[in-house]
Design an enzyme around this catalytic site. Structure first.
Site, short mmCIF file in Angstrom:
data_model
loop_
_atom_site.label_atom_id
_atom_site.label_comp_id
_atom_site.label_asym_id
_atom_site.label_seq_id
_atom_site.Cartn_x
_atom_site.Cartn_y
_atom_site.Cartn_z
N SER A 1 0.74 -1.31 -0.11
CA SER A 1 0.08 0.02 0.00
C SER A 1 0.89 1.13 -0.02
O SER A 1 0.44 2.24 -0.20
CB SER A 1 -0.91 0.03 1.19
N CYS B 1 2.74 -7.05 1.38
CA CYS B 1 1.83 -6.41 2.27
C CYS B 1 0.95 -7.51 3.10
O CYS B 1 0.42 -8.17 2.43
CB CYS B 1 0.97 -5.39 1.46
N CYS C 1 2.94 -6.43 10.06
CA CYS C 1 2.64 -5.13 9.02
C CYS C 1 4.03 -4.74 8.47
O CYS C 1 4.86 -4.55 9.18
CB CYS C 1 1.98 -4.08 9.37
N THR C 2 4.09 -4.93 6.98
CA THR C 2 5.50 -4.49 6.54
C THR C 2 6.10 -3.13 6.83
O THR C 2 7.47 -2.84 6.75
CB THR C 2 5.61 -4.99 5.13
N1 DGL Z 1 2.27 -2.47 4.76
C1 DGL Z 1 0.98 -2.96 5.12
C2 DGL Z 1 0.69 -4.41 5.89
O1 DGL Z 1 1.78 -4.97 5.56
C3 DGL Z 1 -0.24 -2.15 4.84
C4 DGL Z 1 -0.41 -1.06 5.79
C5 DGL Z 1 -1.73 -0.37 5.29
O2 DGL Z 1 -1.74 0.02 4.33
O3 DGL Z 1 -2.73 -0.28 6.11
O4 DGL Z 1 -0.27 -4.62 6.24
#
Ligand code: DGL
Length: 276
Positions: free
Chosen positions: A20, A82, A196-197
């Site tokens: 995202s 993600c 979450c990444t």
């Molecule tokens: N980097 C994301 C993940 O790993 C997404 C965070 C988001 O857009 O809410 O969940």
């Protein structure tokens, strides 16, 4: 669906990686460590960030849109960098594209956290959509429940936005982190899943608050290994010797996102608009 897997130079085509926003660059770092010869095209879907509060159907549509963009740039496989898009969209993406397109995705690192805990309680920090998703419930049922390990969760409200803004170590981010970690640490968790990444970029702040007796685990290396396996079993790995190039795109404004991406990567790379 035919994605051109018969093309003779498929090993030279890039990996298509999306998130995202900038968080998936934590996965890119692991991919480049493990697969240094692979070219990568990365899409930060900044215009639609955050994914976490969105309904699953919307996240699935965004994941399909990002995949289409990366395929149009010649991606030989897709890495969903993600957790949120993996939770909502991995199975539908695989069903839509079939076996000709390998797709790697993230599974919350509950298994290593269960192996590391001594208190018998682990914490999962992830977005609301990941916490709601079936994928997390599956890994909890598979690894935590049989081991008698308790799982406490928090949605880390505002932390994704902090990383997107490049505010990795500001008083406001530290306050948000403290708020997010309090219920997990208060419950006695001694292993935290960074689900979450974006969160590996906050590792220093999390470690400072959690202390040295709390283990921090994420899924970056796991998804890099999964990518390696999927390429290797098809004979699609790039043998090198040149280092793979990294092309960066954002669906937002490159003038705003570019400096944050460059800072997180520690490299002066151009960032292009995906919509041009
Ligand atoms: N980097 C994301 C993940 O790993 C997404 C965070 C988001 O857009 O809410 O969940």
């Amino acid at each position: 669906m035919d994605h051109g897997s018969s093309t003779t130079d498929i090993h030279r085509r890039p990996l298509g990686v999306f998130d995202s926003g900038v968080g998936g660059l934590s996965v890119v770092a692991e991919l480049r460590r493990l697969l240094p010869h692979e070219a990568i095209v990365y899409l930060a879907d900044t215009a639609n960030c955050p994914y976490g509060p969105r309904p699953a159907a919307e996240i699935r549509a965004l994941a399909e849109q990002a995949t289409a963009f990366l395929l149009a740039r010649g991606a030989k496989m897709i890495v969903v960098a993600c957790n949120t898009a993996s939770a909502a969209g991995l199975a539908p993406l695989r069903a839509q594209h079939g076996p000709d397109l390998p797709i790697a995705g993230l599974v919350p690192a509950v298994k290593p956290a269960v192996a590391l805990t001594r208190s018998g309680t682990i914490g999962v920090l992830a977005t609301p959509a990941t916490l709601r998703g079936a994928l997390l419930e599956e890994v909890i049922a598979r690894f935590a429940t049989p081991a008698g390990v308790r799982v406490v969760k928090d949605s880390g409200c505002g932390l994704v936005e902090a990383v997107e803004a490049g505010a990795l170590d500001t008083p406001a981010t530290r306050a948000r982190l403290q708020q997010a970690l309090a219920p997990l640490l208060g419950a006695g968790a001694d292993a935290l899943v960074l689900g979450c990444t974006h969160y590996p970029f906050l590792r220093a702040g999390i470690a400072a608050l959690a202390g040295p007796h709390v283990a921090l685990v994420d899924s970056g290396l796991g998804v890099a290994r999964q990518t390696h396996r999927l390429l290797h079993e098809r004979g699609w790995s790039n043998p090198g010797p040149a280092p793979g190039r990294l092309d960066l795109y954002t669906s937002g404004d490159p003038a705003q996102v570019g400096p944050v991406m460059r800072r997180l990567l520690g490299e002066e790379l151009p960032v292009c608009a995906s919509w041009r």
